[in-house]
Scaffold this motif. Structure first.
Motif, short mmCIF file in Angstrom:
data_model
loop_
_atom_site.label_atom_id
_atom_site.label_comp_id
_atom_site.label_asym_id
_atom_site.label_seq_id
_atom_site.Cartn_x
_atom_site.Cartn_y
_atom_site.Cartn_z
N GLY A 160 0.82 -1.21 0.00
CA GLY A 160 0.00 0.00 0.00
C GLY A 160 0.85 1.26 0.00
N ARG A 161 1.94 1.23 0.74
CA ARG A 161 2.86 2.38 0.78
C ARG A 161 3.46 2.61 -0.60
NH1 ARG A 161 7.13 2.25 5.49
NH2 ARG A 161 5.12 2.31 6.55
N TRP A 162 3.90 1.52 -1.24
CA TRP A 162 4.48 1.61 -2.58
C TRP A 162 3.46 2.22 -3.55
CZ3 TRP A 162 4.17 -2.78 -6.48
CH2 TRP A 162 4.96 -2.55 -7.58
N VAL A 203 10.17 3.72 -7.48
CA VAL A 203 11.29 2.93 -7.00
C VAL A 203 11.83 3.59 -5.74
CG1 VAL A 203 13.59 2.03 -7.56
CG2 VAL A 203 11.86 2.21 -9.35
N HIS A 204 12.11 2.77 -4.73
CA HIS A 204 12.60 3.27 -3.45
C HIS A 204 13.97 2.70 -3.14
CE1 HIS A 204 8.66 4.96 -2.31
NE2 HIS A 204 8.21 3.98 -3.07
N GLN A 205 14.76 3.49 -2.45
CA GLN A 205 16.03 3.00 -1.91
C GLN A 205 15.72 1.88 -0.92
OE1 GLN A 205 18.52 4.45 -3.29
NE2 GLN A 205 20.31 4.14 -2.06
N SER A 206 14.75 2.14 -0.05
CA SER A 206 14.22 1.15 0.88
C SER A 206 12.79 1.54 1.21
CB SER A 206 15.03 1.10 2.17
OG SER A 206 14.37 0.29 3.13
N ILE A 207 11.85 0.65 0.89
CA ILE A 207 10.44 0.93 1.17
C ILE A 207 10.21 1.13 2.67
CG2 ILE A 207 9.70 -1.47 1.36
CD1 ILE A 207 7.75 1.33 -0.45
N PHE A 208 11.07 0.53 3.49
CA PHE A 208 10.94 0.68 4.94
C PHE A 208 11.16 2.12 5.37
CE2 PHE A 208 12.54 -3.80 4.62
CZ PHE A 208 11.37 -4.41 5.04
N PRO A 240 12.61 -5.19 -6.68
CA PRO A 240 13.49 -4.08 -7.09
C PRO A 240 12.91 -2.70 -6.71
CG PRO A 240 13.32 -5.68 -8.86
CD PRO A 240 12.30 -6.07 -7.82
N CYS A 241 11.61 -2.54 -6.88
CA CYS A 241 11.00 -1.25 -6.55
C CYS A 241 10.98 -0.97 -5.05
CB CYS A 241 9.58 -1.18 -7.12
SG CYS A 241 9.54 -1.03 -8.91
N THR A 267 18.91 -8.30 -0.18
CA THR A 267 18.47 -8.66 1.16
C THR A 267 19.58 -9.43 1.88
OG1 THR A 267 17.43 -10.72 0.43
CG2 THR A 267 16.03 -8.75 0.45
N PRO A 268 19.51 -9.51 3.20
CA PRO A 268 20.56 -10.22 3.94
C PRO A 268 20.73 -11.69 3.54
CG PRO A 268 19.20 -8.93 5.44
CD PRO A 268 18.55 -8.87 4.09
N LYS A 269 19.62 -12.36 3.22
CA LYS A 269 19.68 -13.77 2.83
C LYS A 269 18.85 -13.97 1.56
CE LYS A 269 20.24 -15.37 7.56
NZ LYS A 269 19.67 -16.14 8.66
N PRO A 270 19.42 -13.61 0.41
CA PRO A 270 18.67 -13.67 -0.85
C PRO A 270 18.09 -15.04 -1.17
CG PRO A 270 20.75 -12.53 -1.19
CD PRO A 270 20.77 -13.08 0.20
N MET A 271 18.86 -16.10 -0.95
CA MET A 271 18.35 -17.44 -1.29
C MET A 271 17.16 -17.82 -0.41
SD MET A 271 19.68 -18.44 -4.00
CE MET A 271 18.96 -20.06 -4.04
N ASN A 272 17.18 -17.43 0.84
CA ASN A 272 16.02 -17.68 1.71
C ASN A 272 14.79 -16.95 1.19
OD1 ASN A 272 17.75 -19.17 3.31
ND2 ASN A 272 17.56 -17.86 5.11
N ALA A 273 14.98 -15.68 0.83
CA ALA A 273 13.86 -14.88 0.32
C ALA A 273 13.33 -15.46 -0.99
CB ALA A 273 14.31 -13.42 0.12
#
Length: 165
Positions: A47-49, A59-64, A125-126, A136-142
């Motif tokens: 919703g924020r995006w 596109v955001h640097q970090s949506i957080f 990416p966005c 992300t810290p653990k890409p394969m997990n994600a």
């Protein structure tokens, strides 16, 4: 040649299948959280995006770190289910309306897995997570979690289609 159903019946079936499959995916996310303490995507971020898109930011640097937007949680959850319905429509468009009368697992499962293209190459990416969660810290997990969740969505497409027969 098989008889085609009324357009309104087909639309109602697609609506029900999309909502049902998304619900199956959400139950899966709840089970992951409760049993394995694996968190799900916070749909407020979706919703924020979308809210920031109305201001021209896609596109955001970090949506957080992006500022909260009005009604982001409601917009995120509504969009989540709307996307599920649109994906259900995509499945029916590809495999044909006959699938609604005699659903089979393989097309639904393959389609569900294929829908992971959208988070991998658009949303992540966005959100600032990189292509296929590469930042992300653990890409394969994600990635694994996304693939499995979308497979569960595909299973949900099939199961919901069976239930509404």
């Amino acid at each position: 040649m098989p008889e085609l159903s009324e357009p309104s019946t087909t639309l109602y079936q697609i609506l029900a299948i999309g909502i049902g499959a998304t619900l199956v995916m959400d139950v899966w996310a709840i089970l992951l959280k409760q049993l394995l303490n694996i968190p799900s995507l916070d749909y407020a971020l979706v919703g924020r995006w979308l809210g920031h898109m109305t201001k021209g930011t896609f596109v955001h640097q970090s949506i957080f770190n992006a500022s909260a937007t009005r009604f982001e949680k409601a917009i995120g959850w509504f969009s989540h289910y709307l996307i599920g319905v649109l994906f259900a429509g995509g499945l029916v468009a590809i495999v044909g309306e006959d699938w609604l009368a005699a659903p089979t697992l393989l097309p639904a499962l393959l389609f569900g897995v294929a829908t992971v293209i959208f988070p991998f190459f658009v949303m992540q990416p966005c959100f600032g997570f990189g292509v296929a969660a590469s930042k992300t810290p653990k890409p394969m997990n994600a990635r694994s979690k996304s693939l499995l969740t979308h497979a569960v969505f595909g299973l949900g497409l099939y199961l919901t289609a069976l239930v509404i027969l």
